[in-house]
Enzyme design. Structure first.
Site, PDB file in Angstrom:
ATOM      1  N   THR A   1      11.110   2.834   0.294  1.00 61.26           N
ATOM      2  CA  THR A   1       9.859   3.561   0.059  1.00 61.26           C
ATOM      3  C   THR A   1       8.923   3.426   1.258  1.00 61.26           C
ATOM      4  O   THR A   1       9.224   2.693   2.212  1.00 61.26           O
ATOM      5  CB  THR A   1       9.157   3.014  -1.196  1.00 61.26           C
ATOM      6  OG1 THR A   1       9.038   1.583  -1.079  1.00 61.26           O
ATOM      7  CG2 THR A   1       9.964   3.339  -2.444  1.00 61.26           C
TER       8      THR A   1
ATOM      9  N   LEU B   1      11.618  -2.576  -1.158  1.00 60.09           N
ATOM     10  CA  LEU B   1      10.309  -2.369  -1.806  1.00 60.09           C
ATOM     11  C   LEU B   1       9.203  -2.422  -0.756  1.00 60.09           C
ATOM     12  O   LEU B   1       8.614  -3.472  -0.526  1.00 60.09           O
ATOM     13  CB  LEU B   1      10.069  -3.453  -2.862  1.00 60.09           C
ATOM     14  CG  LEU B   1      11.280  -3.856  -3.714  1.00 60.09           C
ATOM     15  CD1 LEU B   1      10.950  -5.095  -4.551  1.00 60.09           C
ATOM     16  CD2 LEU B   1      11.665  -2.713  -4.625  1.00 60.09           C
ATOM     17  N   ASP B   2       8.931  -1.317  -0.134  1.00 58.80           N
ATOM     18  CA  ASP B   2       7.972  -1.302   0.969  1.00 58.80           C
ATOM     19  C   ASP B   2       6.713  -0.550   0.562  1.00 58.80           C
ATOM     20  O   ASP B   2       6.781   0.470  -0.121  1.00 58.80           O
ATOM     21  CB  ASP B   2       8.628  -0.619   2.188  1.00 58.80           C
ATOM     22  CG  ASP B   2       7.861  -0.891   3.458  1.00 58.80           C
ATOM     23  OD1 ASP B   2       8.189  -0.270   4.490  1.00 58.80           O
ATOM     24  OD2 ASP B   2       6.922  -1.716   3.439  1.00 58.80           O
ATOM     25  N   GLY B   3       5.563  -1.085   0.999  1.00 57.99           N
ATOM     26  CA  GLY B   3       4.324  -0.332   0.792  1.00 57.99           C
ATOM     27  C   GLY B   3       3.280  -1.000  -0.076  1.00 57.99           C
ATOM     28  O   GLY B   3       2.223  -0.421  -0.309  1.00 57.99           O
TER      29      GLY B   3
END
Lengths: 255, 304
Positions: free
Chosen positions: B252, B80-82
């Site tokens: 992501t 879960l990046d961003g």
């Protein structure tokens, strides 16, 4: 009762027609996505040729020092054609890459090691020469040949080394293992079993599958992974672009 | 002769009006959109393929390959990046980004299960994340507590098993207690599983598996000669799942690395790196990921 059978037939028919319609719609979506990928691929090919011909100045000087260690993972189908691998290594030497880990899961490239080292100018086996420094102007490239035996099998051998040390420790019943099972211990044990553990900054994957193909897991923590497509259709421009893009990446390592 | 043709036309009309109608009536809480219709279509076709599989006997290789193209991933892992970047772009605080990410998490889990995925793994907090500013870490821990409490009824209603993996030594007592409650309350559920990785590191996972095997060997539960890759896989933290190795791993925000997540388990996972921030990764993006996944050949290092 007389109407039951025809009604059953009708509802079964409607269900079949409905399923067929849904299936056709899903296939249509696949076609749209495939067409998008084809168009995108054409644009990529044009861009790649433009880069190869030097039309894009951004790729004429790449800060290659940021790429200390490159790895190339090749699908086994592509690994059978060593000529393409040799050409790729020659391109990498031209670009200025100094160290490459060459991986395929079945060790086909390991078996072709002598041919590769004899054919790629300036190449030498990494483990023989270790950390010898060459001047930046010298077109030399250190190659490490890796296979799946350097992955999970190596970790198991290393784990067994740590296990033996643990079982021999005294007294083992009081020891929960914290002093035997640390990252540095496992890294050291991996070196003992021959898994040199050079951590690549960038992994280029050649093959139809966008995965790391079983590349040694212990090395992959923060490695950039770029899928390059099949080795049969490799392009110099795409290679330059991938390396150039890597030099612009800023990692925060989770912090 | 015209009767079957009329019936076919009526059936087609019914399908294209009835399907959205059914969707609205059964899922009143979900907005009516083309993407939801497409999602429903996919569920229907994958069920159609499952039925075909169950009924097939002695099919040809061509038919099997065709069915392979419609396979859905059983285990999807997501990095879960961003969240922070999402908040920066909007002039919001980091905590707002993480809250938006948490909300997206539950929505995407629903989409995943609707598409037939059995297990979803979420890299919610890495070991390296402890180095972030204290405020941010406290905010994340508080978010975990809030969401475990608020979503418990949803997990129980939808019969979703929850497992939390990672090194628990630095987690607060209150959060540990909550994790224990959620895991206990949902442990008997099957068919839908969310694995949340908190203070997880791929290398730590491998090491704790080695330690576990060493302890078993010391206690005489296994012979040293029996310690192999299979034994190792049974000790990794993903042993809680029926499908421990992800078929599809999504990260992501466009970054193309796995950042110490599922190092062992992801050997043959399809890697998908969309250039969209996690709070913006919705059902349309997930549908694209699935379509992309289905288009790839999957060979586990062997020639087909």
């Amino acid at each position: 009762m007389d109407l039951y059978d025809p009604m059953m037939h009708v509802s079964s028919w409607i269900r079949q027609v409905g399923n067929l319609g849904l299936d056709l719609l899903w296939r249509f979506i696949h076609i749209v996505v495939s067409l998008w990928h084809i168009v995108f691929g054409i644009f990529e090919a044009i861009e790649s040729y433009a880069i190869s011909l030097g039309f894009d100045e951004r790729y004429n000087s790449i800060d290659i020092k940021k790429l200390r260690c490159l790895a190339v993972a090749v699908d086994i189908a592509d690994a059978r054609d060593v000529a393409n691998v040799i050409e790729l290594l020659q391109w990498l030497t031209t670009i200025g890459v100094k160290q490459v880990g060459l991986y395929d899961s079945q060790g086909l490239l390991k078996k072709s090691k002598d041919l590769v080292l004899a054919t790629v100018p300036g190449s030498f086996l990494l483990e023989e020469n270790g950390k010898k420094d060459f001047s930046p102007d010298e077109k030399r490239i250190a190659i490490e040949f890796i296979s799946s035996s350097d992955n999970k099998e190596a970790v198991m051998k290393a784990a067994n080394i740590l296990l033996q040390r643990y079982l021999k420790s005294s007294p083992p019943e009081n020891n929960k293992g914290e002093n035997f099972f640390t990252e540095s211990h496992l890294s050291e044990a991996l070196r003992v079993v021959g898994e040199n553990g050079h951590v690549p900054d960038l992994l280029l994957v050649y093959g139809p599958i966008r995965s790391h193909l079983g590349f040694p897991a212990w090395r992959l923590r923060y490695t950039e992974i770029v899928h390059m497509g099949s080795l049969k259709y490799m392009r110099y421009g795409s290679l330059l672009k991938a390396i150039h893009k890597f030099t612009g990446v800023r990692q925060n390592y989770g912090t | 002769m015209s009767f079957p043709i009329v019936l076919t036309f009526l059936a087609l009309i019914l399908v294209f009006f009835l399907v959205p109608g059914l969707f609205i009536s059964r899922r009143l809480r979900v907005s009516f959109s083309l993407t939801n219709i497409v999602r429903f279509i996919k569920i229907a076709t994958s069920k159609y393929d499952d039925e075909e599989e169950r009924n097939e006997k002695g099919s040809t290789m061509g038919e099997k390959v065709k069915r392979e193209r419609h396979k859905m991933p059983k285990h999807v892992a997501v990095i879960l990046d961003g969240n922070r970047h999402w908040a920066e772009k909007r002039g919001l605080g980091t905590s707002d980004g993480h809250e938006a990410g948490a909300k997206r998490l539950i929505e995407n889990a629903k989409d995943c299960f609707a598409m037939g995925t059995n297990t979803i793994s979420l890299f919610a907090f890495s070991t390296e994340n402890w180095e972030r500013p204290e405020d941010e870490v406290n905010c994340l821990m508080a978010l975990f507590e809030t969401n475990f409490k608020s979503e418990m009824p949803y997990f129980q209603r939808e019969k979703i098993k929850i497992s939390v993996i990672g090194n628990r030594s630095k987690i607060s007592e209150s959060l540990l207690s909550l994790i224990g409650e959620v895991e206990e309350a949902t442990k008997s559920y099957e068919g839908k599983h969310i694995i949340i990785a908190i203070d997880y590191s791929g290398r730590f996972d491998i090491l704790q598996a080695c330690k576990s095997l060493a302890k078993k060997a010391k206690d005489g539960l296994i012979e040293v000669e029996d310690i192999n890759e299979k034994a190792m896989e049974k000790e990794l933290m993903t042993k809680c799942s029926e499908f421990p190795n992800p078929d599809l791993l999504i990260r992501t925000s466009g970054e193309q690395r796995i950042s110490n997540f599922f190092l062992w388990q992801s050997a043959y996972s399809e890697l998908y790196f969309p250039n969209v921030l996690w709070p913006d990764f919705g059902e349309a993006e997930y549908l694209e990921a699935l379509t992309w996944y289905q288009q790839r050949q999957r060979r586990f290092g062997r020639r087909v």
